[in-house]
Write a protein that holds these residues in place. Structure first.
Motif, PDB file in Angstrom:
ATOM      1  N   VAL A 162     -76.937 -63.679 -42.786  1.00 49.40           N
ATOM      2  CA  VAL A 162     -75.829 -64.306 -43.387  1.00 49.40           C
ATOM      3  C   VAL A 162     -76.241 -65.656 -43.527  1.00 49.40           C
ATOM      4  CG1 VAL A 162     -73.900 -62.687 -42.464  1.00 49.40           C
ATOM      5  CG2 VAL A 162     -74.432 -65.061 -41.259  1.00 49.40           C
ATOM      6  N   GLN A 163     -75.346 -66.217 -44.555  1.00 49.15           N
ATOM      7  CA  GLN A 163     -75.667 -67.880 -44.921  1.00 49.15           C
ATOM      8  C   GLN A 163     -75.361 -68.540 -43.292  1.00 49.15           C
ATOM      9  OE1 GLN A 163     -72.714 -68.965 -47.865  1.00 49.15           O
ATOM     10  NE2 GLN A 163     -74.236 -68.619 -49.405  1.00 49.15           N
ATOM     11  N   GLU A 164     -75.882 -69.783 -43.251  1.00 50.66           N
ATOM     12  CA  GLU A 164     -75.941 -70.670 -42.010  1.00 50.66           C
ATOM     13  C   GLU A 164     -74.613 -70.865 -41.926  1.00 50.66           C
ATOM     14  OE1 GLU A 164     -78.515 -74.061 -41.719  1.00 50.66           O
ATOM     15  OE2 GLU A 164     -80.273 -72.630 -41.622  1.00 50.66           O
ATOM     16  N   GLY A 165     -73.995 -70.850 -40.491  1.00 47.94           N
ATOM     17  CA  GLY A 165     -72.706 -71.521 -40.012  1.00 47.94           C
ATOM     18  C   GLY A 165     -71.762 -70.061 -40.334  1.00 47.94           C
ATOM     19  N   HIS A 166     -72.278 -69.003 -40.451  1.00 49.34           N
ATOM     20  CA  HIS A 166     -71.140 -67.846 -40.392  1.00 49.34           C
ATOM     21  C   HIS A 166     -71.483 -66.650 -39.676  1.00 49.34           C
ATOM     22  CE1 HIS A 166     -68.900 -69.318 -44.055  1.00 49.34           C
ATOM     23  NE2 HIS A 166     -70.103 -69.895 -44.373  1.00 49.34           N
ATOM     24  N   LYS A 167     -72.328 -66.782 -38.813  1.00 53.11           N
ATOM     25  CA  LYS A 167     -72.573 -65.492 -38.012  1.00 53.11           C
ATOM     26  C   LYS A 167     -71.760 -65.242 -36.945  1.00 53.11           C
ATOM     27  CE  LYS A 167     -75.238 -68.247 -34.289  1.00 53.11           C
ATOM     28  NZ  LYS A 167     -76.398 -68.256 -33.660  1.00 53.11           N
ATOM     29  N   ASP A 168     -70.675 -66.391 -36.797  1.00 54.20           N
ATOM     30  CA  ASP A 168     -69.724 -65.960 -36.043  1.00 54.20           C
ATOM     31  C   ASP A 168     -68.430 -65.627 -36.427  1.00 54.20           C
ATOM     32  OD1 ASP A 168     -71.272 -66.441 -33.340  1.00 54.20           O
ATOM     33  OD2 ASP A 168     -71.156 -68.410 -33.736  1.00 54.20           O
ATOM     34  N   ASP A 169     -68.537 -65.315 -38.003  1.00 52.00           N
ATOM     35  CA  ASP A 169     -67.256 -65.005 -38.555  1.00 52.00           C
ATOM     36  C   ASP A 169     -67.031 -63.465 -38.038  1.00 52.00           C
ATOM     37  OD1 ASP A 169     -67.630 -67.214 -39.993  1.00 52.00           O
ATOM     38  OD2 ASP A 169     -67.792 -66.456 -41.897  1.00 52.00           O
ATOM     39  N   GLN A 170     -65.804 -63.288 -37.974  1.00 50.17           N
ATOM     40  CA  GLN A 170     -65.204 -61.867 -37.334  1.00 50.17           C
ATOM     41  C   GLN A 170     -65.685 -60.792 -38.000  1.00 50.17           C
ATOM     42  OE1 GLN A 170     -63.540 -61.658 -34.246  1.00 50.17           O
ATOM     43  NE2 GLN A 170     -64.293 -59.586 -34.500  1.00 50.17           N
ATOM     44  N   LYS A 171     -65.881 -61.083 -39.293  1.00 50.91           N
ATOM     45  CA  LYS A 171     -66.113 -59.569 -40.061  1.00 50.91           C
ATOM     46  C   LYS A 171     -68.043 -59.261 -39.847  1.00 50.91           C
ATOM     47  CE  LYS A 171     -67.009 -62.242 -44.595  1.00 50.91           C
ATOM     48  NZ  LYS A 171     -66.610 -62.232 -46.144  1.00 50.91           N
ATOM     49  N   PHE A 172     -68.634 -60.378 -39.615  1.00 48.42           N
ATOM     50  CA  PHE A 172     -69.932 -60.261 -39.360  1.00 48.42           C
ATOM     51  C   PHE A 172     -70.261 -59.694 -38.027  1.00 48.42           C
ATOM     52  CE2 PHE A 172     -70.259 -63.694 -42.808  1.00 48.42           C
ATOM     53  CZ  PHE A 172     -70.377 -62.747 -43.843  1.00 48.42           C
ATOM     54  N   LYS A 173     -69.366 -60.248 -37.188  1.00 46.25           N
ATOM     55  CA  LYS A 173     -69.410 -59.381 -35.828  1.00 46.25           C
ATOM     56  C   LYS A 173     -68.943 -58.240 -35.836  1.00 46.25           C
ATOM     57  CE  LYS A 173     -67.766 -62.441 -32.526  1.00 46.25           C
ATOM     58  NZ  LYS A 173     -66.865 -63.510 -31.917  1.00 46.25           N
ATOM     59  N   ASP A 174     -68.191 -57.725 -36.518  1.00 47.47           N
ATOM     60  CA  ASP A 174     -67.461 -56.408 -36.636  1.00 47.47           C
ATOM     61  C   ASP A 174     -68.750 -55.658 -37.270  1.00 47.47           C
ATOM     62  OD1 ASP A 174     -65.337 -57.176 -35.267  1.00 47.47           O
ATOM     63  OD2 ASP A 174     -64.085 -57.232 -37.149  1.00 47.47           O
ATOM     64  N   LEU A 175     -69.379 -56.190 -38.267  1.00 48.31           N
ATOM     65  CA  LEU A 175     -70.242 -55.148 -38.992  1.00 48.31           C
ATOM     66  C   LEU A 175     -71.422 -55.108 -38.066  1.00 48.31           C
ATOM     67  CD1 LEU A 175     -71.569 -53.958 -41.480  1.00 48.31           C
ATOM     68  CD2 LEU A 175     -72.062 -56.185 -42.116  1.00 48.31           C
ATOM     69  N   LEU A 176     -71.893 -56.071 -37.369  1.00 46.98           N
ATOM     70  CA  LEU A 176     -73.007 -56.006 -36.492  1.00 46.98           C
ATOM     71  C   LEU A 176     -72.720 -55.033 -35.343  1.00 46.98           C
ATOM     72  CD1 LEU A 176     -75.846 -56.892 -35.529  1.00 46.98           C
ATOM     73  CD2 LEU A 176     -74.895 -58.620 -34.424  1.00 46.98           C
ATOM     74  N   ALA A 177     -71.558 -54.965 -34.745  1.00 48.45           N
ATOM     75  CA  ALA A 177     -71.254 -53.988 -33.709  1.00 48.45           C
ATOM     76  C   ALA A 177     -71.281 -52.654 -34.223  1.00 48.45           C
ATOM     77  CB  ALA A 177     -69.518 -54.263 -33.159  1.00 48.45           C
ATOM     78  N   ALA A 178     -70.908 -52.454 -35.510  1.00 49.26           N
ATOM     79  CA  ALA A 178     -70.820 -51.160 -36.222  1.00 49.26           C
ATOM     80  C   ALA A 178     -72.312 -50.509 -36.308  1.00 49.26           C
ATOM     81  CB  ALA A 178     -70.128 -50.976 -37.483  1.00 49.26           C
ATOM     82  N   LEU A 179     -73.292 -51.765 -36.967  1.00 48.71           N
ATOM     83  CA  LEU A 179     -74.567 -51.432 -37.047  1.00 48.71           C
ATOM     84  C   LEU A 179     -75.341 -50.941 -35.589  1.00 48.71           C
ATOM     85  CD1 LEU A 179     -75.453 -54.216 -39.589  1.00 48.71           C
ATOM     86  CD2 LEU A 179     -75.396 -51.637 -40.030  1.00 48.71           C
ATOM     87  N   PRO A 181     -83.249 -60.352 -52.117  1.00 50.78           N
ATOM     88  CA  PRO A 181     -82.034 -60.504 -51.092  1.00 50.78           C
ATOM     89  C   PRO A 181     -81.589 -61.834 -50.629  1.00 50.78           C
ATOM     90  CG  PRO A 181     -83.247 -58.529 -50.533  1.00 50.78           C
ATOM     91  CD  PRO A 181     -83.975 -59.405 -51.783  1.00 50.78           C
ATOM     92  N   ASN A 182     -82.670 -62.324 -50.235  1.00 56.76           N
ATOM     93  CA  ASN A 182     -82.468 -63.744 -49.627  1.00 56.76           C
ATOM     94  C   ASN A 182     -81.973 -64.872 -50.661  1.00 56.76           C
ATOM     95  OD1 ASN A 182     -82.889 -63.377 -46.667  1.00 56.76           O
ATOM     96  ND2 ASN A 182     -85.461 -63.574 -47.107  1.00 56.76           N
ATOM     97  N   LYS A 183     -82.408 -64.594 -51.964  1.00 56.67           N
ATOM     98  CA  LYS A 183     -81.912 -65.517 -52.971  1.00 56.67           C
ATOM     99  C   LYS A 183     -80.465 -65.253 -53.402  1.00 56.67           C
ATOM    100  CE  LYS A 183     -83.412 -66.628 -57.989  1.00 56.67           C
ATOM    101  NZ  LYS A 183     -82.211 -67.453 -57.946  1.00 56.67           N
ATOM    102  N   LEU A 184     -80.018 -63.853 -53.284  1.00 59.93           N
ATOM    103  CA  LEU A 184     -78.669 -63.629 -53.526  1.00 59.93           C
ATOM    104  C   LEU A 184     -77.787 -64.063 -52.537  1.00 59.93           C
ATOM    105  CD1 LEU A 184     -79.095 -59.630 -54.762  1.00 59.93           C
ATOM    106  CD2 LEU A 184     -78.526 -61.474 -56.042  1.00 59.93           C
ATOM    107  N   LEU A 185     -78.198 -63.968 -51.213  1.00 60.14           N
ATOM    108  CA  LEU A 185     -77.279 -64.397 -50.131  1.00 60.14           C
ATOM    109  C   LEU A 185     -77.257 -65.727 -50.056  1.00 60.14           C
ATOM    110  CD1 LEU A 185     -76.067 -64.025 -47.653  1.00 60.14           C
ATOM    111  CD2 LEU A 185     -78.194 -63.823 -46.302  1.00 60.14           C
ATOM    112  N   ASP A 186     -78.256 -66.705 -50.396  1.00 59.78           N
ATOM    113  CA  ASP A 186     -78.089 -68.003 -50.372  1.00 59.78           C
ATOM    114  C   ASP A 186     -77.424 -68.675 -51.475  1.00 59.78           C
ATOM    115  OD1 ASP A 186     -79.770 -70.617 -49.279  1.00 59.78           O
ATOM    116  OD2 ASP A 186     -80.076 -71.061 -51.490  1.00 59.78           O
TER     117      ASP A 186
END
Length: 273
Positions: free
Chosen positions: A235-252, A72-77
């Motif tokens: 997520v990849q560095e620099g993207h934790k504040d992307d809206q789609k990831f914030k929305d996903l975390l909120a749902a999780l 999983p980390n290899k795929l993400l990186d």
């Protein structure tokens, strides 16, 4: 000839304009699509539950199921997925140090309590002198494995070493001369248990559940909700504040998802605090 060139120029401009429009639409679509690498149980199930809550916001969440912890980390990186959900922070930090991955935590989601399983003994205290304990070859989890035996008073580790940072080499006292075998990947340990090898096997709950075990009933020792090893959305560095990831975390982390975790796994998986 001039007329032909003029027509060709106009046609080229139209093609480029259409291509640009297509890219914009694609970009918008990509902003609403999230591909998450996760182990099937429980992480994939929990992500799918959260995905249901994001449909009204126009998101399409796809789970790419992966059983091998190294993938999983290899795929993400490499950008083959947008996020992953399967690991705790000590493991993520170890992976970043070993492979140079540019990955960061978005937030904590759940804990999969690790358990000790044995077909031969009913408790850790019943383990005989020289007992062989099978653990995974994941160095980031060595402290987690040792925590069971530290808590039971069977081993001691060096003063000043936090249990989550402890290594096998940090053992300074081993009352029963326990032998730890760390030659296998975590995904192979259920087979080791089923083959009745050694005296005990320590397994992650997701692999135990996948193999028909109930951690709270079938283990001889199991972590409680105070475990510091909560699994995170990454997520990849620099993207934790992307809206789609914030929305996903909120749902999780939503009450609906937390209730699902409690109901579906009956204590074998816990919502993160």
């Amino acid at each position: 000839m001039k007329k032909l060139l003029k027509v060709t120029t106009i046609l080229t401009a139209i093609v480029l304009l259409l291509a640009a429009c297509g890219q914009n639409k694609s970009g918008e679509k990509d902003d609403k699509k999230i591909v998450v690498a996760a182990t099937p149980t429980p992480h994939g199930q929990v992500v799918k539950k959260a995905a249901e809550q994001l449909k009204d916001k126009g998101y399409k969440v796809e789970v790419r199921e992966v059983n091998d912890y190294k993938i999983p980390n290899k795929l993400l990186d490499e950008g083959d997925v947008d996020a992953n959900m399967f690991q705790h922070v000590p493991y993520l930090n170890a992976e970043k140090k070993s492979h140079g991955y540019k990955i960061e935590e978005v937030g904590k989601v759940l804990t999969t309590p690790m358990g000790v399983y044995s077909k031969k003994h009913k408790s850790l205290k019943d383990l005989p002198k020289g007992a062989k304990i099978f653990i995974s070859n994941n160095p980031a989890e060595e402290g987690r494995f040792l925590s069971f035996f530290v808590k039971e008073g069977l081993i001691k580790i060096k003063d000043g070493v936090k249990i989550e940072d402890a290594k096998l080499d940090d053992i300074v006292e081993n009352k029963k001369d326990l032998k730890f075998d760390n030659q296998q990947g975590a995904e192979f340990l259920p087979k080791t248990y089923n083959n009745n090898e050694g005296d005990a096997v320590i397994m992650n709950s997701n692999y135990a559940i996948d193999n028909g075990l109930k951690p709270l009933e079938d283990s001889i020792a199991v972590e409680d909700e105070s475990s510091p090893f909560a699994n995170v959305l990454a997520v990849q560095e620099g993207h934790k504040d992307d809206q789609k990831f914030k929305d996903l975390l909120a749902a999780l982390q939503s009450d609906e998802t937390r209730q699902y975790i409690e109901d579906e796994f009956d204590g074998a998986v816990l919502p993160a605090k």
